[in-house]
Design an enzyme around this catalytic site. Structure first.
Site, PDB file in Angstrom:
ATOM      1  N   GLY A  43     -82.556  55.784  52.304  1.00  0.00           N
ATOM      2  CA  GLY A  43     -82.020  56.557  53.724  1.00  0.00           C
ATOM      3  C   GLY A  43     -83.127  57.629  54.164  1.00  0.00           C
ATOM      4  N   ARG A 105     -74.652  74.082  73.185  1.00  0.00           N
ATOM      5  CA  ARG A 105     -73.593  74.543  73.714  1.00  0.00           C
ATOM      6  C   ARG A 105     -72.992  75.711  72.781  1.00  0.00           C
ATOM      7  NH1 ARG A 105     -70.233  69.210  75.158  1.00  0.00           N
ATOM      8  NH2 ARG A 105     -71.684  68.343  73.864  1.00  0.00           N
ATOM      9  N   LYS A 210     -61.299  79.256  85.137  1.00  0.00           N
ATOM     10  CA  LYS A 210     -60.463  78.206  84.432  1.00  0.00           C
ATOM     11  C   LYS A 210     -60.407  78.935  82.976  1.00  0.00           C
ATOM     12  CE  LYS A 210     -64.246  75.530  82.192  1.00  0.00           C
ATOM     13  NZ  LYS A 210     -64.765  74.146  82.083  1.00  0.00           N
ATOM     14  N   THR A 240     -66.361  64.379  78.664  1.00  0.00           N
ATOM     15  CA  THR A 240     -65.073  63.607  79.068  1.00  0.00           C
ATOM     16  C   THR A 240     -64.974  63.609  80.672  1.00  0.00           C
ATOM     17  OG1 THR A 240     -63.389  65.438  79.159  1.00  0.00           O
ATOM     18  CG2 THR A 240     -63.802  63.990  76.905  1.00  0.00           C
TER      19      THR A 240
END
Length: 323
Positions: A43, A105, A210, A240
């Site tokens: 790996g 983020r 919001k 999304t």
């Protein structure tokens, strides 16, 4: 406009980012530098340049998003190790070119004992000995600037999208640039100023208030007048698409005649196709910072467009190399 580099500059693009890397190299009038990447049975992996980097100005392009073969973490390790490798091999200067900066983020604590992952990411890049970091439209520009102790360059998405949108905006109607949340107002202001310059007329501002609770959008109120306007919704990324869809619907309900949405990064998640296919949108534009696109464009009825970021990165690299 095609840029040109001197022989002292080299551009590498790691696996998973070679499509954009090839386009950037073409814009620069060069070929991608040669390197190899090997996978081992346990790996682990190894990557190394196949040509000398000693005393060269080296640029390494790799986006930090997941793809079917690699996680964000895997791509991050590959980039970090390769940056350190070319530095160890004697490169005079090493610049990480990261079209999409994963983990950007998570730039502050929102709960007790939360990680500030962007700062940890910065420490990893700095530990590899890089000289500069070049990114497209980070999530929070101020937090991004503060996280790094090496020089950073932020490429604004308005440089890509304004030339695409300006010819499509009809005269005789108001134009409004709108941020879907308060945190993106500065980004929207930069976009509005560039669009106003291109249109040679006034462009107005709007934004949404919001509240998010447990990841759910619970309240949004439009601040600004969009009646009979062409509205350009500006965001750094689409996951999304629920935030943009909420904003687009609200603008339509407030009387907008046209709604265009632009975002630098298509970090699409489940539900994005259904949201972006909503009739509230006239067009949705993203860049190719995340490739391949994680969405079925055929389901969006031709309203979805991709604008290449290659010319923007090529221009930035040429200017950095030229001092």
């Amino acid at each position: 406009m095609r840029e040109n580099l001197t022989d002292e500059a080299l551009l590498f693009a790691l696996q998973g980012s070679r499509t954009l890397g090839q386009q950037v190299a073409s814009e620069l009038g060069i070929r991608l530098a040669e390197h190899e990447e090997r996978e081992f049975e346990d790996g682990e992996h190894k990557a190394r340049p196949l040509q000398s980097v000693r005393d060269r100005d080296v640029y390494v392009l790799h986006a930090l998003h997941s793809d079917p073969g690699h996680s964000v973490n895997d791509r991050l390790c590959r980039l970090l190790f390769f940056l350190a490798c070319v530095k160890d091999a004697g490169a005079a200067r090493v610049t990480a070119v990261v079209p999409y900066l994963g983990y950007a983020r998570k730039d502050r604590r929102t709960q007790p004992r939360d990680p500030v992952t962007l700062r940890y990411l910065a420490q990893l890049f700095e530990a590899m000995g890089i000289d500069r970091l070049l990114v497209l439209e980070p999530h929070n520009p101020a937090a991004f600037d503060n996280a790094f102790r090496v020089p950073t360059e932020r490429l604004g998405m308005h440089r890509l999208f304004v030339p695409e949108l300006a010819p499509r905006i009809a005269a005789g109607h108001p134009v409004v640039v709108c941020s879907p949340d308060v945190g993106g107002v500065k980004r929207a202001v930069d976009f509005r100023e560039a669009l106003a310059d291109a249109l040679e007329r006034e462009v107005e501002d709007a934004f949404f208030e919001k509240i998010r609770a447990a990841g759910e959008l619970t309240l949004g109120r439009l601040v600004g007048d969009v009646q009979d306007a062409t509205v350009v919704l500006v965001d750094d990324l689409i996951a999304t698409g629920s935030t943009l869809t909420h904003a687009a619907r609200s603008c339509r309900e407030a009387g907008a005649r046209q709604v265009l949405a632009v975002a630098a990064h298509g970090a699409f998640a489940r539900g994005a196709e259904g949201n972006l296919g909503n009739e509230a949108f006239d067009r949705v534009l993203i860049t190719d910072s995340i490739w391949p696109v994680k969405i079925d464009r055929n389901r969006l009825g031709g309203k979805f467009e991709i604008v290449s970021a290659a010319p923007l990165f090529a221009g930035a690299i040429a200017r950095l190399h030229g001092g």
